[in-house]
Motif scaffolding. Structure first.
Motif, PDB file in Angstrom:
ATOM      1  N   ALA A 318       0.822  -1.222   0.000  1.00 30.04           N
ATOM      2  CA  ALA A 318       0.000   0.000   0.000  1.00 30.04           C
ATOM      3  C   ALA A 318       0.853   1.269   0.000  1.00 30.04           C
ATOM      4  CB  ALA A 318      -0.940  -0.008   1.207  1.00 30.04           C
ATOM      5  N   GLN A 319       2.098   1.168   0.476  1.00 29.32           N
ATOM      6  CA  GLN A 319       2.979   2.341   0.480  1.00 29.32           C
ATOM      7  C   GLN A 319       3.415   2.746  -0.933  1.00 29.32           C
ATOM      8  OE1 GLN A 319       3.218  -0.564   2.161  1.00 29.32           O
ATOM      9  NE2 GLN A 319       4.717  -0.391   3.832  1.00 29.32           N
ATOM     10  N   ASN A 320       3.231   1.830  -1.874  1.00 25.90           N
ATOM     11  CA  ASN A 320       3.618   2.084  -3.267  1.00 25.90           C
ATOM     12  C   ASN A 320       2.488   2.817  -3.990  1.00 25.90           C
ATOM     13  OD1 ASN A 320       4.537   2.064  -5.892  1.00 25.90           O
ATOM     14  ND2 ASN A 320       4.385  -0.158  -6.154  1.00 25.90           N
ATOM     15  N   ASN A 321       2.666   4.122  -4.191  1.00 22.41           N
ATOM     16  CA  ASN A 321       1.682   4.928  -4.917  1.00 22.41           C
ATOM     17  C   ASN A 321       1.937   4.768  -6.415  1.00 22.41           C
ATOM     18  OD1 ASN A 321      -0.086   6.819  -5.948  1.00 22.41           O
ATOM     19  ND2 ASN A 321       1.064   8.592  -5.223  1.00 22.41           N
ATOM     20  N   MET A 322       1.053   4.054  -7.096  1.00 22.35           N
ATOM     21  CA  MET A 322       1.267   3.749  -8.518  1.00 22.35           C
ATOM     22  C   MET A 322       1.056   4.963  -9.416  1.00 22.35           C
ATOM     23  SD  MET A 322      -0.247  -0.136  -8.870  1.00 22.35           S
ATOM     24  CE  MET A 322      -1.941   0.307  -8.488  1.00 22.35           C
ATOM     25  N   PHE A 323       0.482   6.038  -8.879  1.00 23.46           N
ATOM     26  CA  PHE A 323       0.322   7.277  -9.644  1.00 23.46           C
ATOM     27  C   PHE A 323       1.574   8.156  -9.593  1.00 23.46           C
ATOM     28  CE2 PHE A 323      -4.608   7.724  -9.523  1.00 23.46           C
ATOM     29  CZ  PHE A 323      -4.694   6.745 -10.491  1.00 23.46           C
ATOM     30  N   LEU A 324       2.529   7.794  -8.721  1.00 24.90           N
ATOM     31  CA  LEU A 324       3.705   8.632  -8.515  1.00 24.90           C
ATOM     32  C   LEU A 324       4.480   8.796  -9.818  1.00 24.90           C
ATOM     33  CD1 LEU A 324       5.230  10.084  -6.187  1.00 24.90           C
ATOM     34  CD2 LEU A 324       6.665   8.037  -6.002  1.00 24.90           C
ATOM     35  N   ASN A 325       4.771  10.059 -10.153  1.00 27.83           N
ATOM     36  CA  ASN A 325       5.520  10.415 -11.360  1.00 27.83           C
ATOM     37  C   ASN A 325       4.844   9.972 -12.650  1.00 27.83           C
ATOM     38  OD1 ASN A 325       7.814  11.537  -9.940  1.00 27.83           O
ATOM     39  ND2 ASN A 325       8.311   9.423  -9.393  1.00 27.83           N
ATOM     40  N   LYS A 326       3.539   9.666 -12.574  1.00 27.58           N
ATOM     41  CA  LYS A 326       2.799   9.297 -13.779  1.00 27.58           C
ATOM     42  C   LYS A 326       1.533  10.134 -13.902  1.00 27.58           C
ATOM     43  CE  LYS A 326       0.926   5.417 -16.395  1.00 27.58           C
ATOM     44  NZ  LYS A 326       0.668   3.966 -16.472  1.00 27.58           N
ATOM     45  N   VAL A 327       0.633   9.992 -12.941  1.00 31.19           N
ATOM     46  CA  VAL A 327      -0.611  10.765 -12.944  1.00 31.19           C
ATOM     47  C   VAL A 327      -0.400  11.958 -12.014  1.00 31.19           C
ATOM     48  CG1 VAL A 327      -3.116  10.683 -12.615  1.00 31.19           C
ATOM     49  CG2 VAL A 327      -1.882   8.624 -13.313  1.00 31.19           C
ATOM     50  N   VAL A 328       0.244  12.990 -12.536  1.00 31.06           N
ATOM     51  CA  VAL A 328       0.608  14.155 -11.715  1.00 31.06           C
ATOM     52  C   VAL A 328       0.378  15.439 -12.511  1.00 31.06           C
ATOM     53  CG1 VAL A 328       2.311  12.932 -10.301  1.00 31.06           C
ATOM     54  CG2 VAL A 328       3.019  13.932 -12.476  1.00 31.06           C
ATOM     55  N   ASN A 329       0.280  16.534 -11.757  1.00 34.47           N
ATOM     56  CA  ASN A 329       0.239  17.892 -12.312  1.00 34.47           C
ATOM     57  C   ASN A 329      -0.827  18.048 -13.397  1.00 34.47           C
ATOM     58  OD1 ASN A 329       2.384  18.375 -10.563  1.00 34.47           O
ATOM     59  ND2 ASN A 329       3.904  17.876 -12.131  1.00 34.47           N
ATOM     60  N   VAL A 330      -0.428  18.572 -14.552  1.00 38.62           N
ATOM     61  CA  VAL A 330      -1.377  18.868 -15.632  1.00 38.62           C
ATOM     62  C   VAL A 330      -2.056  17.599 -16.133  1.00 38.62           C
ATOM     63  CG1 VAL A 330      -1.620  19.847 -17.949  1.00 38.62           C
ATOM     64  CG2 VAL A 330      -0.028  20.882 -16.324  1.00 38.62           C
ATOM     65  N   ALA A 331      -1.304  16.511 -16.211  1.00 39.54           N
ATOM     66  CA  ALA A 331      -1.878  15.246 -16.680  1.00 39.54           C
ATOM     67  C   ALA A 331      -2.988  14.771 -15.750  1.00 39.54           C
ATOM     68  CB  ALA A 331      -0.776  14.190 -16.781  1.00 39.54           C
ATOM     69  N   ARG A 332      -2.758  14.892 -14.428  1.00 41.17           N
ATOM     70  CA  ARG A 332      -3.784  14.475 -13.469  1.00 41.17           C
ATOM     71  C   ARG A 332      -5.024  15.356 -13.586  1.00 41.17           C
ATOM     72  NH1 ARG A 332      -5.811  15.554  -8.446  1.00 41.17           N
ATOM     73  NH2 ARG A 332      -4.599  17.475  -8.323  1.00 41.17           N
ATOM     74  N   GLU A 333      -4.839  16.649 -13.725  1.00 47.53           N
ATOM     75  CA  GLU A 333      -5.972  17.566 -13.831  1.00 47.53           C
ATOM     76  C   GLU A 333      -6.788  17.289 -15.093  1.00 47.53           C
ATOM     77  OE1 GLU A 333      -4.400  21.495 -13.626  1.00 47.53           O
ATOM     78  OE2 GLU A 333      -3.666  21.282 -11.558  1.00 47.53           O
ATOM     79  N   SER A 334      -6.105  17.014 -16.191  1.00 44.17           N
ATOM     80  CA  SER A 334      -6.805  16.703 -17.439  1.00 44.17           C
ATOM     81  C   SER A 334      -7.590  15.408 -17.319  1.00 44.17           C
ATOM     82  CB  SER A 334      -5.791  16.596 -18.580  1.00 44.17           C
ATOM     83  OG  SER A 334      -6.415  16.222 -19.774  1.00 44.17           O
ATOM     84  N   LEU A 335      -6.977  14.388 -16.704  1.00 45.84           N
ATOM     85  CA  LEU A 335      -7.659  13.112 -16.511  1.00 45.84           C
ATOM     86  C   LEU A 335      -8.852  13.269 -15.573  1.00 45.84           C
ATOM     87  CD1 LEU A 335      -7.821  10.037 -16.904  1.00 45.84           C
ATOM     88  CD2 LEU A 335      -6.171   9.790 -15.032  1.00 45.84           C
ATOM     89  N   LEU A 336      -8.692  14.052 -14.511  1.00 42.93           N
ATOM     90  CA  LEU A 336      -9.779  14.272 -13.563  1.00 42.93           C
ATOM     91  C   LEU A 336     -10.959  14.977 -14.237  1.00 42.93           C
ATOM     92  CD1 LEU A 336     -10.725  13.995 -10.634  1.00 42.93           C
ATOM     93  CD2 LEU A 336      -9.653  16.211 -10.155  1.00 42.93           C
ATOM     94  N   GLU A 337     -10.652  15.930 -15.100  1.00 42.37           N
ATOM     95  CA  GLU A 337     -11.718  16.632 -15.827  1.00 42.37           C
ATOM     96  C   GLU A 337     -12.487  15.667 -16.733  1.00 42.37           C
ATOM     97  OE1 GLU A 337     -12.203  20.348 -19.013  1.00 42.37           O
ATOM     98  OE2 GLU A 337     -10.254  19.895 -18.111  1.00 42.37           O
ATOM     99  N   GLN A 338     -11.741  14.781 -17.405  1.00 38.97           N
ATOM    100  CA  GLN A 338     -12.378  13.786 -18.268  1.00 38.97           C
ATOM    101  C   GLN A 338     -13.279  12.855 -17.454  1.00 38.97           C
ATOM    102  OE1 GLN A 338      -9.626  10.981 -19.919  1.00 38.97           O
ATOM    103  NE2 GLN A 338     -11.117  10.024 -21.287  1.00 38.97           N
ATOM    104  N   LEU A 339     -12.777  12.366 -16.326  1.00 40.77           N
ATOM    105  CA  LEU A 339     -13.552  11.455 -15.491  1.00 40.77           C
ATOM    106  C   LEU A 339     -14.765  12.138 -14.877  1.00 40.77           C
ATOM    107  CD1 LEU A 339     -10.614   9.573 -13.710  1.00 40.77           C
ATOM    108  CD2 LEU A 339     -12.171   8.635 -15.420  1.00 40.77           C
ATOM    109  N   THR A 340     -14.616  13.407 -14.540  1.00 32.77           N
ATOM    110  CA  THR A 340     -15.742  14.159 -13.971  1.00 32.77           C
ATOM    111  C   THR A 340     -16.890  14.272 -14.972  1.00 32.77           C
ATOM    112  OG1 THR A 340     -14.190  15.419 -12.607  1.00 32.77           O
ATOM    113  CG2 THR A 340     -16.410  16.313 -12.842  1.00 32.77           C
ATOM    114  N   GLN A 341     -16.564  14.426 -16.249  1.00 29.76           N
ATOM    115  CA  GLN A 341     -17.594  14.480 -17.284  1.00 29.76           C
ATOM    116  C   GLN A 341     -18.373  13.166 -17.342  1.00 29.76           C
ATOM    117  OE1 GLN A 341     -15.582  15.485 -20.909  1.00 29.76           O
ATOM    118  NE2 GLN A 341     -15.239  17.622 -20.342  1.00 29.76           N
ATOM    119  N   TYR A 342     -17.661  12.046 -17.264  1.00 25.11           N
ATOM    120  CA  TYR A 342     -18.350  10.750 -17.262  1.00 25.11           C
ATOM    121  C   TYR A 342     -19.181  10.577 -15.998  1.00 25.11           C
ATOM    122  CZ  TYR A 342     -14.991   9.778 -20.984  1.00 25.11           C
ATOM    123  OH  TYR A 342     -14.237   9.829 -22.124  1.00 25.11           O
TER     124      TYR A 342
END
Length: 689
Positions: A318-342
């Motif tokens: 559980a200590q391993n955050n699989m989003f680390l250095n992948k789903v971050v910053n602008v990429a995370r915000e863009s993905l969150l916006e897409q998911l919020t629409q769904y």
């Protein structure tokens, strides 16, 4: 979306058709599990294990084949006290170190002197020797000889005939790292997986995969990622069918909606699997067919919550955050916006998927559609035809035994395999591998037998014929052609022709010719639904695999030599091989009318085939050309070769074809030269005429 329960049941049935019923999924798993057991029995220096969605039971278009490859002589421990369990003179031993690595990653310190390929993969650090994940991947690729390799994360990407294949290089360990103790405690606390499954998981190995963390822009080459593929497989097997279909529903939604037209997607199928594990273990959902849409919606909300928080914990660490250095910053915000629409669309967002929409739209347009309440039991009663088709598809996709030694290793282990409690599907898988071994052994023994005394050769010949006759009884219809090949190879052309005509008669039966139409009436023609082991012998057809380095037939000497050099095999349709043997045997017996008729039959069959019986049409034109060349119809052979070249054959076939074309041109030139010299001779001396 109103009337969620009714639509959930309709979606359940539709996904059973798309993904598989409980019985079909069980067949897929049983066959692959037995294949893995057989692979263990024939292993020599290394192991290759199928993992991922294909092993889990999915057969979606996106379900590629993932393999993990490792050397059996390399052993990994997580405590220096475990060193005594292995012999340093026989094994290369590594110590897992996780002190200076991110959670989920380890370093591998080499405790024994480096040998073999390891000498090119080591890096000294602080008076210790470590194995570099980057160098080890490169060394492994050089060793197996793949030019211009393509890597996808830790995997070497290869392209099979139908699906891309990922081969991940790794090391294996039977010792679980201490960091997983929290996961074990959590499993015991939540009582999932059940204690028996948990014990089974802990008795299995984990893997260290050749890829480091990317805490910076560069990959840390001393790090290896911990992989729990075998544990994940056991957890997926533990799912009930509603949970499995919900997992499949998430995969379909991911591929057709979330990652649709996305060049570098942030979300992957592993996140969907991890979502399922967390929600099943937490136990807040009721996993029933009539709640399938509700379960999907909760999974999607969990995923959106993790993206919002910027943290997705690995299920095992559980200590391993699989989003680390992948789903971050602008990429995370863009993905969150897409998911919020769904999310704003509610559960009706599933209609954005073409596959799911095709299942649900008829039910939305006809509100009176009703599905039986006892749906899980109802849809498990699949017709025998579907079961047989599923089983046939699976076993015909199995890997081949590599060579003579592997065949004998398998036969030696056959008695032990049969002692296990196996299902009928696993028993049928063993039967298929036995047929593969019996098809290879007699031809592999032919060359060695030539040095024995005459009496010994006679006895060996009888034994080989006996093996091939047994093969005809336990294998598919196609396997009986190996006896015809053997008779032809040893100069018994009448016997070869007799077996060929028998096999042709079996291939011409109505339920063989109409196979693949999903016709229940056709299925009933096969002796009132016999057991699968019997069905295999009377109704299954397979392509004939002529392996490299095994001299099956003298007329394929060009192909045998070329494919031996390139470590390749040739697969021929039995409908083509039957006519080929008929042509060659009749030609050897000087039955001109019969071999010309067989040539006409082969030509007509290739022209009329609708891709139901011939997978590689260029190869069939090539075989026709060989037959025409052998009997001396050079013009027809050249036309057949040109037609095969027009269909863009593989490199090796093209190379051998060009050699044959060159040989024909040489023959024609010599014939013309001989004719010209004769004409000059007769013109200069008319008295000789």
């Amino acid at each position: 979306m109103e009337n969620s329960q009714r639509l959930s049941e309709i979606l359940y049935v539709g996904l059973c058709r798309k993904i598989g019923t409980p019985k079909e999924v069980r067949i897929r798993r049983d066959v692959r599990d037995m294949e893995d057991m057989i692979d263990k029995s024939v292993m020599r220096g290394g192991r290759r294990m199928l993992t991922g969605s294909h092993r889990e039971g999915f057969r979606l278009k996106e379900s590629d084949k993932d393999y993990m490859c490792w050397c059996c002589h390399c052993k990994v421990i997580n405590n220096i006290s475990q060193l005594s369990t292995y012999d340093p003179s026989k094994h290369s031993i590594f110590l897992m170190e996780d002190t200076y690595t991110p959670p989920g990653f380890v370093r591998l310190q080499l405790l024994t002197p480096p040998t073999g390929t390891l000498t090119s993969s080591i890096i000294p650090l602080d008076e210790r020797i470590y194995v570099s994940s980057v160098l080890h991947k490169q060394t492994w690729v050089k060793e197996i000889g793949i030019p211009n390799p393509t890597f996808h994360g830790p995997c070497l990407l290869c392209h099979g005939e139908a699906l891309p294949i990922d081969n991940a290089v790794c090391f294996t360990s039977k010792y679980w790292p201490n960091i997983t103790d929290q996961w074990i405690d959590r499993c015991l606390r939540h009582m999932w997986p059940p204690a028996s499954v948990l014990n089974d998981i802990l008795n299995n190995n984990i893997h260290c995969v050749a890829i480091g963390s990317k805490c910076t822009t560069m990959e840390n080459e001393l790090e290896w990622r911990l992989s729990f593929s075998l544990a994940e497989l056991k957890l997926v097997y533990t799912m009930n069918h509603t949970q499995f279909l919900c997992y499949g529903l998430l995969k379909i939604f991911l591929n057709e909606v979330l990652n649709n037209n996305v060049e570098e997607p942030l979300l992957c199928s592993y996140f969907m699997k991890t979502t399922m594990f967390w929600l099943i273990q937490l136990g807040h959902l009721s996993w029933y067919p009539y709640k399938l849409l509700e379960c999907f919606w909760k999974c999607l909300k969990y995923l959106i919550h993790n993206v919002y928080c910027g943290k997705f914990p690995n299920f095992f660490i559980a200590q391993n955050n699989m989003f680390l250095n992948k789903v971050v910053n602008v990429a995370r915000e863009s993905l969150l916006e897409q998911l919020t629409q769904y999310y704003s669309l509610g559960v009706s967002c599933v209609l954005l998927s073409p596959t799911l929409r095709s299942i649900l739209e008829p039910a939305l347009s006809r509100p009176i559609s009703v599905i039986p309440r006892a749906i899980s039991q109802f849809y498990d009663l699949v017709c025998p035809c579907c079961i047989e088709n599923c089983m046939r598809t699976e076993v015909l996709d199995l890997q081949d035994l590599y060579d003579f030694k592997e065949c004998f290793s398998f036969l030696r282990s056959l008695e032990n395999l049969l002692h296990f409690s196996t299902s009928q599907y696993q028993s049928c898988t063993v039967q298929v591998f036995t047929a593969k071994a019996f098809a290879l052994i007699p031809f592999s023994m032919l060359k060695a037998a030539s040095h024995f005394p005459h009496k010994r050769v006679y006895h060996l010949d009888r034994n080989r014929c006996s093996i091939l006759k047994i093969l005809s009884r336990i294998g598919t219809i196609s396997h009986s052609l190996f006896l015809a090949l053997y008779y032809y190879r040893t100069g018994r052309y009448k016997e070869a022709l007799y077996i060929t005509n028998q096999t042709k008669g079996r291939l011409s039966r109505a339920y063989i010719k109409r196979r693949g139409m999903e016709d229940e009436e056709v299925y009933r023609e096969i002796e009132n639904s016999p057991p699968l082991s019997r069905q295999m012998n009377i109704s299954w057809i397979t392509e004939i695999n002529l392996k490299f380095g095994v001299h099956y037939i003298e007329d394929l000497i060009f192909e045998d030599r070329e494919r031996k050099e390139n470590d390749n095999s040739i697969y021929i349709s039995p409908f083509v091989l039957v006519d080929m043997l008929s042509v060659l045997s009749n030609y050897k017996l000087r039955n001109k009318y019969q071999y010309l008729q067989a040539l006409t039959d082969l030509h007509t069959f290739i022209l009329c085939d609708d891709k139901r019986y011939i997978k590689k049409k260029y190869l069939s034109w090539y075989i026709l050309g060989i037959c025409q060349q052998v009997v001396g119809i050079f013009h027809g052979a050249l036309e057949s070769y040109q037609e095969a070249l027009r269909l863009e054959p593989d490199y090796i076939t093209q190379k051998t074809m060009e050699k044959r074309i060159e040989y024909i041109h040489q023959q024609q030139f010599l014939f013309f030269l001989l004719w010209y010299m004769c004409s000059l001779f007769y013109a200069s001396d008319p008295g000789t005429m």
